[in-house]
Design a protein around this motif. Structure first.
Motif, mmCIF file in Angstrom:
data_model
loop_
_atom_site.group_PDB
_atom_site.id
_atom_site.type_symbol
_atom_site.label_atom_id
_atom_site.label_comp_id
_atom_site.label_asym_id
_atom_site.label_seq_id
_atom_site.Cartn_x
_atom_site.Cartn_y
_atom_site.Cartn_z
ATOM 1 N N GLY A 249 0.799 -1.215 0.000
ATOM 2 C CA GLY A 249 0.000 0.000 0.000
ATOM 3 C C GLY A 249 0.831 1.264 0.000
ATOM 4 N N LEU A 250 1.911 1.272 0.773
ATOM 5 C CA LEU A 250 2.721 2.479 0.916
ATOM 6 C C LEU A 250 3.359 2.926 -0.397
ATOM 7 N N PRO A 251 3.997 2.023 -1.172
ATOM 8 C CA PRO A 251 4.589 2.496 -2.428
ATOM 9 C C PRO A 251 3.552 3.034 -3.410
ATOM 10 N N VAL A 252 2.374 2.398 -3.440
ATOM 11 C CA VAL A 252 1.317 2.881 -4.338
ATOM 12 C C VAL A 252 0.846 4.261 -3.903
ATOM 13 N N ALA A 253 0.631 4.421 -2.594
ATOM 14 C CA ALA A 253 0.158 5.714 -2.074
ATOM 15 C C ALA A 253 1.179 6.813 -2.311
ATOM 16 N N SER A 260 8.741 9.516 -6.093
ATOM 17 C CA SER A 260 9.404 8.555 -6.974
ATOM 18 C C SER A 260 9.708 7.259 -6.237
ATOM 19 N N SER A 261 10.144 6.258 -7.001
ATOM 20 C CA SER A 261 10.512 4.980 -6.402
ATOM 21 C C SER A 261 11.716 5.142 -5.479
ATOM 22 N N SER A 262 12.620 6.063 -5.834
ATOM 23 C CA SER A 262 13.768 6.290 -4.956
ATOM 24 C C SER A 262 13.337 6.937 -3.646
ATOM 25 N N ASP A 263 12.296 7.775 -3.696
ATOM 26 C CA ASP A 263 11.758 8.360 -2.461
ATOM 27 C C ASP A 263 11.208 7.266 -1.555
#
Length: 457
Positions: A249-253, A260-263
């Protein structure tokens, strides 16, 4: 805390555990150092093989489904054939299937082998947890589970960084590397870890009681009818649903919010760093605390840690919320493992561990669906609100389930001396989360659920 104080705490935390535990701990660390498939499967399928994100999600689901299927079977094997044979079969099977997966190119073949990898890689978990319960004294079990959990996260933290560089060179090298490390893990178990199954141990002791020599009749049906234990499994599923949101859930949110993915990688790295740095001091803190309160507090920290994510608007605030639920994770995992052992008779630990592992495998399947549906239809804020509600439900559930839970007993603990297995009567376990099978049998009868028979990475 000073460096000298930290060193003293570390020595006290790791001292007094049997040598066999440390070989088991080493095998766990080696196994996690080689982790690659679970971390980079999605990137491998989408970037290297060119498949769609939906196909990558299907393969990940099949990998999780394999874990669900193997949990029960591995639990039965652990009790019937022994902890050591189950671990060896699981680890060798994992090594072979992971290596084969790296060479698969057809979609159906990749999906099928990923399912097998999921089955094999999850199959050793009930055996490892049951063996820890066998060889570690009740008063030391929470500490032992905490150290094993630390090894898992330490290995994962190192492997994630290293595997990222390997993936840039060759994904196939990552698959082969994981297969090799898993084989090394199997070699450690084969060379250094003796069998600890109580039934086998009891049969080698001339003065063992007749009751300890015979099969106590533990079956999967026995586990499923154990009301208090199944309540713990249900709460474990709820807790697992919450923690899984950190990876589904967290990466999607965060992506929806424009990060970004690096964030996301920077924020979630806080989880691994905290566990590696703080797990030993936390272990020192929790080992003498009331497990009832620890489980309640950890559930609240988990639920409301994710709940606070609704107010996050920067990477720093996301990292702060991760700190909150990571503390809950560090407390919950070893204490809950100790509770599962406490509710399990010695001869049924494998089956109990298998059913307990099933709760986490099932959560790994449900969590992605739950987060996707909630975020798409209602928004991420509703997902984080649901996490807070689930944490509250889990806290209340632990409070109800652990009322009148016995805190002492005389569980037989398997000890290994000079290569031989012997049974040793355990004395009072204090207020730790490890009690004996006989005490739990009596508690089970008093709770109105019939004879008790077994329990927990």
């Amino acid at each position: 805390m000073s460096v000298a104080g930290l060193g003293r705490v570390t020595r006290e935390t790791v001292s007094g555990l049997p040598r066999e535990f440390w070989w088991l701990w080493t095998s766990t660390l080696v196994n996690r150092l080689g982790a690659f498939v679970a971390t980079f499967m999605a990137l491998y399928l989408t970037l290297d093989r060119g498949y769609s994100a939906s196909y990558a999600g299907l393969v990940a689901a099949l990998h999780g489904l394999g874990g669900v299927v193997s949990s029960l079977g591995a639990g039965v094997m652990t009790d019937r054939f022994g902890r050591r044979p189950t671990m060896l079969v699981a680890q060798v099977s994992t090594a072979v299937s992971v290596a084969v997966l790296g060479f698969m190119v057809q979609p159906l073949a990749i999906a099928a082998v990923a399912f097998v990898v999921g089955m094999a890689s999850n199959a050793s978990r009930p055996a490892v947890q049951a063996m820890i319960a066998d060889i570690v004294r009740p008063e030391d079990r929470v500490r032992a589970f905490s150290l094993n959990y630390w090894a898992i996260n330490l290995g994962f933290a190192v492997s994630s960084a290293g595997a990222g560089f390997v993936a840039e060179y060759s994904y196939l090298a990552g698959f082969v590397g994981e297969a090799a490390m898993t084989l090394v893990c199997a070699v450690v178990v084969f060379m250094k870890v003796p069998e600890s199954r109580p039934g086998k141990a009891a049969s080698t002791v001339p003065n063992a009681s007749a009751a300890s020599r015979k099969d106590d009749g533990v079956r999967l049906g026995t586990v499923l009818r154990d009301g208090r234990f199944m309540g713990v499994v249900g709460l474990s599923f709820v807790i697992a649903l919450i923690f899984q949101q950190g990876y589904v859930g967290l990466p999607v949110a965060m992506g929806t919010d424009g990060f970004s993915s690096s964030d996301f990688g920077t924020a979630i790295a806080v989880n691994g760093v905290l566990i590696v740095v703080l797990q030993i001091p936390v272990t020192r803190f929790i080992q003498s605390r009331d497990p009832r309160r620890l489980l309640i507090v950890s559930s609240v920290l988990a639920g409301y840690g994710f709940g606070l994510t609704a107010f996050a608007g920067s990477v720093a605030v996301y990292a702060l919320t991760i700190c909150v639920w990571t503390v809950g994770e560090m407390v919950n995992a070893p204490v809950q493992n100790g509770l599962v052992v406490q509710l399990s008779p010695a001869h049924g630990r494998g089956r109990y561990q298998g059913v307990y592992s099933l709760s986490w495998a099932a959560a790994a399947l449900v969590a992605p669906l739950m987060s996707g549906v909630v975020i798409d239809r209602f928004g991420a804020e509703w997902l984080w609100g649901m996490c807070a509600v689930l944490g509250t439900v889990a806290a209340l559930g632990y409070r109800l389930l652990m009322r009148n839970l016995p805190q002492s007993g005389g569980t037989p603990v398997v000890t290994v001396e000079s290569g031989s297995v012997a049974m040793e009567a355990e004395g009072e376990a204090g207020t730790d989360a490890g009690t004996d099978a006989d005490a739990e049998a009596g508690a089970g009868a008093r709770a109105g659920r019939g004879p008790a028979v077994e329990r927990t990475v």
